[in-house]
Structure formats: structure tokens, C-alpha cells
Design a protein around this motif. Structure first.
Motif, PDB file in Angstrom:
ATOM      1  N   TRP A  53      43.272  44.884  39.290  1.00  0.00           N
ATOM      2  CA  TRP A  53      43.953  43.039  39.699  1.00  0.00           C
ATOM      3  C   TRP A  53      44.042  44.518  41.424  1.00  0.00           C
ATOM      4  O   TRP A  53      44.157  43.029  42.593  1.00  0.00           O
ATOM      5  CB  TRP A  53      45.208  43.316  39.532  1.00  0.00           C
ATOM      6  CG  TRP A  53      44.502  42.076  38.748  1.00  0.00           C
ATOM      7  CD1 TRP A  53      44.782  42.497  37.003  1.00  0.00           C
ATOM      8  CD2 TRP A  53      43.779  40.584  38.071  1.00  0.00           C
ATOM      9  NE1 TRP A  53      44.182  41.409  36.439  1.00  0.00           N
ATOM     10  CE2 TRP A  53      43.720  40.263  37.250  1.00  0.00           C
ATOM     11  CE3 TRP A  53      44.221  39.598  39.172  1.00  0.00           C
ATOM     12  CZ2 TRP A  53      43.118  38.663  36.350  1.00  0.00           C
ATOM     13  CZ3 TRP A  53      43.191  38.345  39.337  1.00  0.00           C
ATOM     14  CH2 TRP A  53      43.061  37.953  38.009  1.00  0.00           C
ATOM     15  N   VAL A  68      41.292  39.935  50.595  1.00  0.00           N
ATOM     16  CA  VAL A  68      41.034  39.808  49.357  1.00  0.00           C
ATOM     17  C   VAL A  68      39.777  39.822  49.281  1.00  0.00           C
ATOM     18  O   VAL A  68      39.454  40.480  48.018  1.00  0.00           O
ATOM     19  CB  VAL A  68      41.424  37.336  49.312  1.00  0.00           C
ATOM     20  CG1 VAL A  68      40.942  37.329  48.103  1.00  0.00           C
ATOM     21  CG2 VAL A  68      42.625  37.686  49.901  1.00  0.00           C
ATOM     22  N   GLY A  69      38.897  39.694  50.763  1.00  0.00           N
ATOM     23  CA  GLY A  69      37.683  40.355  49.591  1.00  0.00           C
ATOM     24  C   GLY A  69      37.978  42.294  49.818  1.00  0.00           C
ATOM     25  O   GLY A  69      37.201  42.842  49.382  1.00  0.00           O
ATOM     26  N   CYS A 115      38.012  41.877  46.025  1.00  0.00           N
ATOM     27  CA  CYS A 115      37.355  41.786  44.761  1.00  0.00           C
ATOM     28  C   CYS A 115      36.451  43.355  45.426  1.00  0.00           C
ATOM     29  O   CYS A 115      35.973  43.538  44.556  1.00  0.00           O
ATOM     30  CB  CYS A 115      36.367  41.304  46.018  1.00  0.00           C
ATOM     31  SG  CYS A 115      34.881  40.113  44.873  1.00  0.00           S
ATOM     32  N   LEU A 119      35.425  43.931  41.670  1.00  0.00           N
ATOM     33  CA  LEU A 119      33.852  44.591  41.326  1.00  0.00           C
ATOM     34  C   LEU A 119      33.246  46.251  41.416  1.00  0.00           C
ATOM     35  O   LEU A 119      32.865  46.766  40.413  1.00  0.00           O
ATOM     36  CB  LEU A 119      32.881  44.104  42.906  1.00  0.00           C
ATOM     37  CG  LEU A 119      32.839  42.460  42.870  1.00  0.00           C
ATOM     38  CD1 LEU A 119      32.102  42.018  43.844  1.00  0.00           C
ATOM     39  CD2 LEU A 119      31.846  42.637  41.835  1.00  0.00           C
ATOM     40  N   VAL A 129      37.477  40.059  38.228  1.00  0.00           N
ATOM     41  CA  VAL A 129      35.852  39.503  39.680  1.00  0.00           C
ATOM     42  C   VAL A 129      36.494  38.122  39.658  1.00  0.00           C
ATOM     43  O   VAL A 129      35.630  37.627  40.729  1.00  0.00           O
ATOM     44  CB  VAL A 129      34.967  40.383  38.666  1.00  0.00           C
ATOM     45  CG1 VAL A 129      33.489  40.014  39.608  1.00  0.00           C
ATOM     46  CG2 VAL A 129      35.186  41.970  39.380  1.00  0.00           C
ATOM     47  N   LYS A 130      35.983  37.066  39.350  1.00  0.00           N
ATOM     48  CA  LYS A 130      35.724  35.738  39.027  1.00  0.00           C
ATOM     49  C   LYS A 130      37.148  35.690  39.921  1.00  0.00           C
ATOM     50  O   LYS A 130      36.768  34.410  41.050  1.00  0.00           O
ATOM     51  CB  LYS A 130      36.041  35.448  37.898  1.00  0.00           C
ATOM     52  CG  LYS A 130      35.246  35.638  37.113  1.00  0.00           C
ATOM     53  CD  LYS A 130      34.789  35.680  34.974  1.00  0.00           C
ATOM     54  CE  LYS A 130      33.965  35.639  34.512  1.00  0.00           C
ATOM     55  NZ  LYS A 130      33.674  34.738  32.909  1.00  0.00           N
ATOM     56  N   TYR A 148      39.207  36.903  42.661  1.00  0.00           N
ATOM     57  CA  TYR A 148      38.452  37.328  43.878  1.00  0.00           C
ATOM     58  C   TYR A 148      37.810  36.447  44.316  1.00  0.00           C
ATOM     59  O   TYR A 148      37.570  36.206  45.656  1.00  0.00           O
ATOM     60  CB  TYR A 148      38.704  38.776  43.576  1.00  0.00           C
ATOM     61  CG  TYR A 148      40.155  39.454  43.857  1.00  0.00           C
ATOM     62  CD1 TYR A 148      40.895  39.066  44.376  1.00  0.00           C
ATOM     63  CD2 TYR A 148      40.240  40.498  42.879  1.00  0.00           C
ATOM     64  CE1 TYR A 148      42.506  39.168  43.506  1.00  0.00           C
ATOM     65  CE2 TYR A 148      41.513  41.304  42.381  1.00  0.00           C
ATOM     66  CZ  TYR A 148      42.460  40.836  42.884  1.00  0.00           C
ATOM     67  OH  TYR A 148      43.959  40.790  42.578  1.00  0.00           O
ATOM     68  N   VAL A 149      36.631  36.670  43.892  1.00  0.00           N
ATOM     69  CA  VAL A 149      34.777  36.345  44.002  1.00  0.00           C
ATOM     70  C   VAL A 149      35.657  34.493  44.404  1.00  0.00           C
ATOM     71  O   VAL A 149      35.228  33.564  45.410  1.00  0.00           O
ATOM     72  CB  VAL A 149      34.070  35.896  42.712  1.00  0.00           C
ATOM     73  CG1 VAL A 149      33.016  35.061  43.467  1.00  0.00           C
ATOM     74  CG2 VAL A 149      33.265  37.581  42.822  1.00  0.00           C
ATOM     75  N   CYS A 195      38.028  33.996  47.549  1.00  0.00           N
ATOM     76  CA  CYS A 195      36.752  34.476  48.915  1.00  0.00           C
ATOM     77  C   CYS A 195      35.648  33.385  48.958  1.00  0.00           C
ATOM     78  O   CYS A 195      36.323  32.809  50.748  1.00  0.00           O
ATOM     79  CB  CYS A 195      35.652  36.056  48.634  1.00  0.00           C
ATOM     80  SG  CYS A 195      37.101  37.277  48.636  1.00  0.00           S
TER      81      CYS A 195
END
Length: 297
Positions: A25, A62-63, A66, A70, A86-87, A89-90, A93
Motif C-alpha cells: 500500500w 497516486v500513480g 500504483c 504493481l 493494485v486494483k 490504485y489502478v 488513477c
């Protein structure tokens, strides 16, 4: 940007608590924070603030989270533990990306360049080559390039009409905001010079960290680090002689050259032990010095 450590095997104990970093996280490569946020902030300061900077700044932050999630997911061979961040943050984004493009559609002009960097980075991570100099160089380039993006946004995407140029340059330099200490370098010329200085500094931190931690016994890495910093100092000298940047920046780059030799050599020949915390604090100080020196004679 340093990649996260390979996750330890899960013991399967239900009562065991994991930190937010261990669960994917919160990024645990703290040395990258400056590289992520200094260039984008300088781009806003030099180019001038506009409301569209707000969603873009949030998207970039946030990227970064992410990217960390990832990387953990790929390194752990898609372990379900890291799928949730991952889910999350994607999705975040995606929402911020829509808001950003709604605020400034012309940001799509930068999409091809970042797509190349992102795709290449993902491929290297999937091949478990995230610690190579090539991977580090790509992430540093992306971190620095975003400063030019925020400058472009702040100056209203005023660009040269010369279509063969792969990057934006203004034809009337005095028309755009931003200049060096003597006002001899202005507009896009100044922004690209700032990006180049930041690129030299941030990329130089990569071999320094390697020669103190993972590659502390590697002579080739040490030689590369010292030679790179010598070339960076030579550039700062030429830049000062031409009046692009001041002598203060040259002095900082000379200190960076000394730092690139001092830490690893004292470890080898004097038995000193430099912790990651000490190196991190040193880099915070040097980051501040580089930024301040950009505007000093």
C-alpha cells in the motif's frame, strides 16, 4: 528509483500483522520521494499555477503508489496479497486521469512519451530486471520529465510551430515565464535546463546507493559512479562558464563528486559502515542544495 525488496514468504499465521509497505500500500523506497515530487513541483513554480495542476498532481502521486504496488505484485509473481492495492490504485488513477484530461485535454500530447517509458518499465519488471541501471534510468527520466509537463500546463501549452521537434520549445523565449538567476536563459530553454540538472543529480544517486549497499564490492560500479559524477561536474562547469547556471551549482556538483567517492572508499579501506538512513539524509540535503543552487549566481 529503488525497487522494493523481494517479499518474504508468507508464514500463513493468521495472527501475523503486516505493515502497509509489506502489503503493497505504501512505497518503502523512501529515497524516491524527492525524485517523484521535486520536479513536478518545480514545473508548477516555474511555469505558474493553474487549477488543472491539482488533479494532475494527485494523479502523479497516486500513480507513484500504483507503480510501487504493481512492482510488488510482479516481483511476488502475482501473489493475491498485492492484488488489492493494485486494483485500488489502478481505479484511482483512472478516475484522476479522467478528471485531469477533462481539465486539460492537451496533456495527451505527452501520452506517447510516457507510454514508452511505462511500457518499457513494466517489461523490465516482469523480466525481474527492475534493479538494473536501465530500469533505474527510465524511472528517473519519467520522474524528471513530469516537471516539463507541469510547466507546459502552466504556460498554456505554448509551443514552437516547428513540427519536427519531438519536445516543446517556445520560439520567443521571453514570452514564457521562468528564467535563471541572470535572466539570460528563459522559457522552455530554462525549463529543459532545470530538467537536465535534475536528471544528472537523481540518476547519479543510483550508482552511489549501489556502491554503498548492494554493489559495495563492485569496482566497475564504483568507477562508473565516479566517472559519471565527474562528467556531471564538468557539465556544471561549462554551464557556469556560459552563464546558464551559477557557480553555486558547480560547487554542489563538485561536492556530489566527492560524495560518490567518499562513501564507498571509506567503507572499503577504513571499514566504515554507512546505513541506508545516513545515505538518505545526505541525499535530502543534497536535493535541497541542488534546487537552491539553480537560482544562485
Amino acid at each position: 528509483m529503488a525497487a522494493p525488496q523481494t517479499p518474504a514468504k508468507d508464514t500463513g499465521k493468521p495472527g501475523k500483522k503486516r505493515s502497509l509497505s509489506a502489503r503493497g500500500w505504501v512505497p518503502d523506497y523512501h529515497g524516491a520521494w524527492a525524485m517523484v515530487f521535486v520536479p513536478i513541483t518545480l514545473g508548477i513554480i516555474i511555469g505558474g499555477f493553474v487549477p488543472a495542476h491539482i488533479p494532475f498532481y494527485l494523479l502523479w502521486g497516486v500513480g507513484y503508489f500504483c507503480f510501487f504496488a504493481l512492482t510488488k505484485w510482479f516481483v511476488a509473481r502475482r501473489k493475491p496479497l498485492y492484488a488489492t492495492p493494485v486494483k485500488a490504485y489502478v481505479c484511482a488513477c483512472a478516475v484522476l486521469g479522467i478528471l485531469t484530461l477533462w481539465s486539460a485535454p492537451k496533456l495527451l500530447l505527452w501520452a506517447p512519451w510516457f507510454a514508452i517509458l511505462i511500457i518499457t518499465t513494466v517489461i523490465l519488471i516482469r523480466e525481474r530486471k527492475e534493479r538494473t541501471m536501465a530500469a533505474r534510468g527510465i524511472t528517473v527520466t519519467a520522474g524528471v520529465l513530469v516537471g516539463a509537463v507541469t510547466y507546459d500546463l502552466g504556460t498554456g501549452f505554448q509551443r514552437s510551430s516547428f513540427s519536427l521537434l519531438p519536445v516543446p520549445v517556445d520560439t520567443h523565449m521571453a514570452a514564457l515565464s521562468g528564467h535563471n538567476w541572470s535572466s539570460s536563459v528563459t522559457g522552455w530553454k530554462w525549463m529543459w535546463l532545470v530538467c537536465l540538472v535534475l536528471l544528472l543529480y537523481f540518476f547519479g544517486t543510483v550508482p552511489v546507493v549501489k556502491t554503498v549497499i548492494r554493489e559495495r564490492r563492485s569496482t566497475p560500479h564504483l568507477v562508473f559512479s565516479i566517472v559519471f559524477h565527474a562528467l556531471a561536474a564538468a557539465f556544471a562547469l561549462v554551464s557556469a562558464l556560459l552563464g546558464w547556471t551559477g557557480w553555486a551549482l558547480f560547487a554542489v556538483f563538485v561536492a556530489l563528486l566527492a560524495r560518490s567517492a567518499y562513501f564507498p572508499l571509506t567503507m572499503r579501506y577504513q571499514g566504515k559502515k554507512w546505513s541506508a538512513k545516513t545515505i538518505g539524509i545526505t541525499e535530502i540535503v543534497f536535493t535541497a542544495l541542488v534546487v537552491i543552487a539553480l537560482w544562485l549566481p
